[in-house]
Design an enzyme around this catalytic site. Sequence first.
Site, PDB file in Angstrom:
ATOM      1  N   TYR A 106      -9.873 -30.522 -44.385  1.00 15.24           N
ATOM      2  CA  TYR A 106     -10.214 -31.623 -43.496  1.00 15.24           C
ATOM      3  C   TYR A 106     -11.593 -31.483 -42.847  1.00 15.24           C
ATOM      4  O   TYR A 106     -12.037 -32.408 -42.174  1.00 15.24           O
ATOM      5  CB  TYR A 106      -9.162 -31.750 -42.384  1.00 15.24           C
ATOM      6  CG  TYR A 106      -7.782 -32.088 -42.881  1.00 15.24           C
ATOM      7  CD1 TYR A 106      -7.563 -33.204 -43.679  1.00 15.24           C
ATOM      8  CD2 TYR A 106      -6.696 -31.294 -42.549  1.00 15.24           C
ATOM      9  CE1 TYR A 106      -6.296 -33.511 -44.143  1.00 15.24           C
ATOM     10  CE2 TYR A 106      -5.417 -31.594 -42.999  1.00 15.24           C
ATOM     11  CZ  TYR A 106      -5.231 -32.703 -43.808  1.00 15.24           C
ATOM     12  OH  TYR A 106      -3.970 -33.009 -44.255  1.00 15.24           O
ATOM     13  N   ILE A 107     -12.223 -30.353 -42.972  1.00 16.54           N
ATOM     14  CA  ILE A 107     -13.509 -30.136 -42.298  1.00 16.54           C
ATOM     15  C   ILE A 107     -14.607 -29.866 -43.325  1.00 16.54           C
ATOM     16  O   ILE A 107     -14.331 -29.454 -44.456  1.00 16.54           O
ATOM     17  CB  ILE A 107     -13.426 -28.969 -41.288  1.00 16.54           C
ATOM     18  CG1 ILE A 107     -12.870 -27.696 -41.956  1.00 16.54           C
ATOM     19  CG2 ILE A 107     -12.556 -29.358 -40.112  1.00 16.54           C
ATOM     20  CD1 ILE A 107     -12.757 -26.507 -41.026  1.00 16.54           C
TER      21      ILE A 107
END
Length: 639
Positions: A106-107
């Site tokens: 997600y990052i």
Amino acid sequence: MAYVKNLFDRNFLEYASYVIKDRAIPDLEDGLKPVQRRILHTLFEKDDGKFHKVASVVGECMKYHPHGEASIAPALVVIANKELFIDRQGNFGNIFTGDGASAPRYIECKASALAKDVFHNPKLTDWAPSYDGRGREPVLFPAKIPALLVMGAEGIAVGMSTRILPHNAVEVLRAEIACLEGKKFALFPDFPTGGLVDVSDYRDGNGKVLSRARLDCSDPKRILVTELPFGSTTESLISSVEAAARSGKLKIQGISDFTTDKVEIEIKLARGVYAQETIDALFAFTECEQSISVNLLVIRDGLPAVMSATEVIKHHARQIVRILTKELELEKRELTEKIRMRALERIFIEERIYKLIEKMKSAKGVQDAIVDGFKPFAKEVGPRGIEAEDIERLLGIPIRRISLYDINKARDEMERMKARVKEINAHLKNIVAYSTAYLASVIEAIQANEEIGRGERRTKVGAFEKVDVKEVVKRDLELRYDKKTGYLGTAVAGEAIALASPYDRALVLRANGTYFVADLPEKLFVGENAWWIGIADKDALSKTVFTIVYKEEKTGFACVKRCVIDGWIMNKEYSLVPEGAKVLLIDARPKFSFTLSYVPKPRLKKLTEEFKAQKFPVRGLKAGGIRLAAREAKGAALV
């Protein structure tokens, strides 16, 4: 057995060496551990100006890191949160609250411009095969700044550990400039969480520091924690405050956490308690104050070595001169080669030497024709002459380029390259000044970056005394003694002897002249003959003189001993009188008189005699008593 022992010894040494050099301890040259170096190498390889999923970076990095993904993602998050060498996008956690980063899928991240400028130079990097032999990885980056001090490091290896505190990047670079200019400099830690730091015992990176939270006490009924000490999070600090409150060391009404991108912990105080009188207790019993020991251990020339911050700066001052010299010399060589090739291209096109190969029917004829065509221009070609490699390059020039060849543009380009070579020569003659200018440019780049706070110091350097918990804690525990049962302690129903704190110790002096010191007990059997019980405070006891009158076992003669109890080993029993002696009297007053009575005997007219205790000298604990009279004593009594 000897073979097995040697085998184990050799394998252990190899394992220890591997852990120390290839996992836990950073290298002095680039300030990175192997996993950090591999992460940056992966980012440089993938760099296209865009952000990459951290999960993708971790997967790529596994080609170089033999220990799996478990250590890669956390290490990447730690570097990214330093806000210098990795640009981040997404939730990378919160260094204030201790919340972890989102899952790697997600990052996103990418190598920062500073990282590429400071570390990335493949032409000057030494390479080694990756662990599986399918690729290559950097042995060390040619680092241009002391990243070791900027980022800090912690690591536990076999038989050794390192703890290097982070420093302010701008201050580190200014120290390096001062070192290059022969000026004095000093460096102190700067923590990302802010707070206060006492560096009086820092010892240039090998001592310890005291780190404190920044407290706002403008409201007398509440305390705001606005910055954290290094090593603490809001969660751990709040837990420590609550634990101190439960144990009675703090009196608070409640505690609330309003932290977002800034720390804000509100401590509401109990009724009748005010902020100024609570500050010392917060520093003494909670994580509002942290004592941090530091050990600047690095890998230097392939071996572990303990260095000082000053030595690291001096090493990197020499290193940046060496690296920038190599960069300039490399650029000069490449420019010189380009200038020569541009000169050959100009002659080849302007003088139409390419026309000479039209009628040639063999490769040798073509080469000879080109060599002959350049003979009139031997001065411009230089001592190297025309080489086979040069001929291949010239023959590779497309017709379109020949037809569109711009003579003026080519000459302008040649002039620019020659001017750059002159500039490089000037830099090489004044390489120290060039190095300081480069470091100044890095400082400007950091200060222009608003995302990292323009490089401003976050931790205030000051001096403050470490709070002694024994002085801060309240003495509200009653030490009691029950003469009937012989029990002593805070949970005993008996006569109150003294008010004490949990950190105090009790001294018990029995009527037979023996004494011992123990931690403050809840319930301890000391016997029914305890003559004196008090707090074992050496400062107070140094002013208390004990007077003991005893009768010798063999002669029956009375002796007096005056001493101060100023030393002990916990829970060890001592005796103030010789073995077998009978104690007749004990007193702790500085001045008093006592009467000694003698056993009646023929011709003995005087059966009592009065003495003043203060007239006898104070001696050591192990010294013998002073004989009062050569007569058998019967007893002693206070006057």
